[in-house]
Structures are given as C-alpha cells and as structure tokens.
Motif scaffolding. Structure first.
Motif, PDB file in Angstrom:
ATOM      1  N   ARG A  63       0.833  -1.215   0.000  1.00  0.00           N
ATOM      2  CA  ARG A  63       0.000   0.000   0.000  1.00  0.00           C
ATOM      3  C   ARG A  63       0.863   1.259   0.000  1.00  0.00           C
ATOM      4  O   ARG A  63       0.557   2.232  -0.686  1.00  0.00           O
ATOM      5  CB  ARG A  63      -0.919  -0.017   1.228  1.00  0.00           C
ATOM      6  N   PHE A  64       1.968   1.231   0.734  1.00  0.00           N
ATOM      7  CA  PHE A  64       2.867   2.378   0.788  1.00  0.00           C
ATOM      8  C   PHE A  64       3.477   2.634  -0.590  1.00  0.00           C
ATOM      9  O   PHE A  64       3.573   3.783  -1.032  1.00  0.00           O
ATOM     10  CB  PHE A  64       3.969   2.123   1.827  1.00  0.00           C
ATOM     11  N   ARG A  65       3.869   1.583  -1.275  1.00  0.00           N
ATOM     12  CA  ARG A  65       4.425   1.743  -2.626  1.00  0.00           C
ATOM     13  C   ARG A  65       3.353   2.277  -3.593  1.00  0.00           C
ATOM     14  O   ARG A  65       3.646   3.083  -4.468  1.00  0.00           O
ATOM     15  CB  ARG A  65       4.986   0.428  -3.136  1.00  0.00           C
ATOM     16  N   GLN A  66       2.113   1.837  -3.433  1.00  0.00           N
ATOM     17  CA  GLN A  66       1.027   2.362  -4.261  1.00  0.00           C
ATOM     18  C   GLN A  66       0.830   3.850  -4.024  1.00  0.00           C
ATOM     19  O   GLN A  66       0.611   4.605  -4.970  1.00  0.00           O
ATOM     20  CB  GLN A  66      -0.266   1.612  -3.973  1.00  0.00           C
ATOM     21  N   LEU A  67       0.910   4.275  -2.771  1.00  0.00           N
ATOM     22  CA  LEU A  67       0.757   5.696  -2.473  1.00  0.00           C
ATOM     23  C   LEU A  67       1.912   6.517  -3.053  1.00  0.00           C
ATOM     24  O   LEU A  67       1.707   7.645  -3.501  1.00  0.00           O
ATOM     25  CB  LEU A  67       0.662   5.917  -0.957  1.00  0.00           C
ATOM     26  N   MET A  68       3.113   5.960  -3.040  1.00  0.00           N
ATOM     27  CA  MET A  68       4.248   6.669  -3.646  1.00  0.00           C
ATOM     28  C   MET A  68       4.026   6.842  -5.151  1.00  0.00           C
ATOM     29  O   MET A  68       4.255   7.923  -5.695  1.00  0.00           O
ATOM     30  CB  MET A  68       5.560   5.919  -3.389  1.00  0.00           C
ATOM     31  N   ARG A  69       3.553   5.785  -5.825  1.00  0.00           N
ATOM     32  CA  ARG A  69       3.275   5.889  -7.260  1.00  0.00           C
ATOM     33  C   ARG A  69       2.137   6.871  -7.527  1.00  0.00           C
ATOM     34  O   ARG A  69       2.205   7.658  -8.479  1.00  0.00           O
ATOM     35  CB  ARG A  69       2.927   4.514  -7.832  1.00  0.00           C
ATOM     36  N   GLY A 130      10.835  12.782  -9.165  1.00  0.00           N
ATOM     37  CA  GLY A 130       9.963  12.442  -8.042  1.00  0.00           C
ATOM     38  C   GLY A 130      10.087  10.985  -7.648  1.00  0.00           C
ATOM     39  O   GLY A 130      10.118  10.648  -6.462  1.00  0.00           O
ATOM     40  N   ARG A 131      10.170  10.115  -8.641  1.00  0.00           N
ATOM     41  CA  ARG A 131      10.313   8.689  -8.366  1.00  0.00           C
ATOM     42  C   ARG A 131      11.635   8.378  -7.676  1.00  0.00           C
ATOM     43  O   ARG A 131      11.680   7.598  -6.717  1.00  0.00           O
ATOM     44  CB  ARG A 131      10.201   7.915  -9.675  1.00  0.00           C
ATOM     45  N   GLN A 132      12.717   9.008  -8.143  1.00  0.00           N
ATOM     46  CA  GLN A 132      14.018   8.808  -7.505  1.00  0.00           C
ATOM     47  C   GLN A 132      14.025   9.355  -6.084  1.00  0.00           C
ATOM     48  O   GLN A 132      14.630   8.763  -5.187  1.00  0.00           O
ATOM     49  CB  GLN A 132      15.127   9.465  -8.319  1.00  0.00           C
ATOM     50  N   ARG A 137      14.153   8.295  -0.428  1.00  0.00           N
ATOM     51  CA  ARG A 137      13.615   8.582   0.898  1.00  0.00           C
ATOM     52  C   ARG A 137      13.018   7.347   1.574  1.00  0.00           C
ATOM     53  O   ARG A 137      13.230   7.111   2.758  1.00  0.00           O
ATOM     54  CB  ARG A 137      12.556   9.676   0.796  1.00  0.00           C
ATOM     55  N   TYR A 138      12.253   6.556   0.832  1.00  0.00           N
ATOM     56  CA  TYR A 138      11.514   5.445   1.439  1.00  0.00           C
ATOM     57  C   TYR A 138      11.891   4.081   0.879  1.00  0.00           C
ATOM     58  O   TYR A 138      11.757   3.076   1.565  1.00  0.00           O
ATOM     59  CB  TYR A 138      10.002   5.617   1.233  1.00  0.00           C
ATOM     60  N   GLY A 139      12.289   4.020  -0.387  1.00  0.00           N
ATOM     61  CA  GLY A 139      12.431   2.755  -1.081  1.00  0.00           C
ATOM     62  C   GLY A 139      13.416   1.785  -0.475  1.00  0.00           C
ATOM     63  O   GLY A 139      13.137   0.600  -0.330  1.00  0.00           O
ATOM     64  N   ARG A 140      14.583   2.286  -0.088  1.00  0.00           N
ATOM     65  CA  ARG A 140      15.562   1.326   0.419  1.00  0.00           C
ATOM     66  C   ARG A 140      15.132   0.750   1.757  1.00  0.00           C
ATOM     67  O   ARG A 140      15.404  -0.409   2.048  1.00  0.00           O
ATOM     68  CB  ARG A 140      16.946   1.951   0.440  1.00  0.00           C
TER      69      ARG A 140
END
Length: 154
Positions: A63-69, A130-132, A137-140
């Motif tokens: 869900r967090f990854r969906q919100l980032m996208r 924005g994606r980078q 910020r959150y991905g790793r």
C-alpha cells in the motif's frame, strides 16, 4: 510557490480565470495532502503490534508503494493539466501563430512541435525526479523490510 505566482501574474489576468486556477491548485494540494495523510497513517499502523505480523507488514508495504506511485502520477497529471490549461487560455494566440496563411507556417509548426516535445520531456524528467526522490527517501527501507520479511518466512 514562485511558479504559481508567476503563472497568476502572467497568464491569468482575468478574475474569472484566476478563481478557476486557484480552485485547481487547491484541489491538487488537497489530493497531495490526502496522500501524505494516508502515508503517515500507514507508518503509524506499521509501528503497532499485530497478530499476523508478516501478512500485515506485507500488505502495508504494498500500500505504501502504491501511495508513492499515486503521488508521482498526481504530480505528472498536475503539470500536464497546467500546460493544457495555459494552452486553452491562450488558444487564440496559438491558433493565430499556427494559421495556414502564415508565411513561415512550416517553421511555426516545427517550433510548436519542438515545444511540445520539450514540454513532454520536462514532465517526464519531473516524474523521474519524483520517483528517484521517493526511492531515496523510502524505497531502500521498504526493500530492507521486505528482505527481512522474506528471510523470516524462509
């Protein structure tokens, strides 16, 4: 903020259009605020204890990854609709520039096509940036958490 002020001063001198522009900016800010609120709510839920921790964290990471996208797509959509709004507001000037009776119509069409390509490249560059930023910020951390969950499952 300076870009918004510049747009208001240069493109939207008419009062009725300025209200529409303000409403659009307010709507975008509300959508982004809602996305940030949902993201913070997910983080708070992830900090609490749950009975089935593996499944709970797995669904929250997704869900967090969906919100980032979604945040990235809202930004790209906003830039696209801002460009469409400016062109629609200045359509008389654009149409006069691209009229078939113009002596250098081929050049004008080339400039308009080049401007469109540059605009699309800028929007795509904003999307990638924005994606980078989200990945940095959150991905790793999400990747580390997913790796730890896979290790615990195995």
């Amino acid at each position: 903020m300076a870009l918004i002020i510049l747009d208001v001063l240069v493109f939207f001198r008419h009062v009725a259009i300025m209200y529409l522009f303000g409403a659009g900016i307010f709507l975008v800010l509300c959508v982004i605020g809602l996305i940030v609120y949902q993201r913070l709510k997910l983080i708070r839920q992830m900090e609490q204890q749950q009975a089935n921790l593996y499944h709970f964290l797995k669904t929250r990471i997704t869900r967090f990854r969906q919100l980032m996208r979604l945040h990235d797509y809202v930004g790209v959509g906003t830039l696209f609709f801002l460009a469409v709004f400016v062109v629609a507001f200045r359509w008389d000037y654009v149409w006069a520039y691209l009229q078939p009776g113009q002596p250098d119509r081929g050049w004008h069409l080339s400039v308009a096509g080049g401007g469109l390509v540059v605009l699309l490249a800028l929007i795509y560059a904003a999307y990638l940036t924005g994606r980078q930023e989200h990945q940095r910020r959150y991905g790793r951390y999400l990747d580390q958490l997913e790796a730890a969950l896979r290790e615990l499952r195995d």
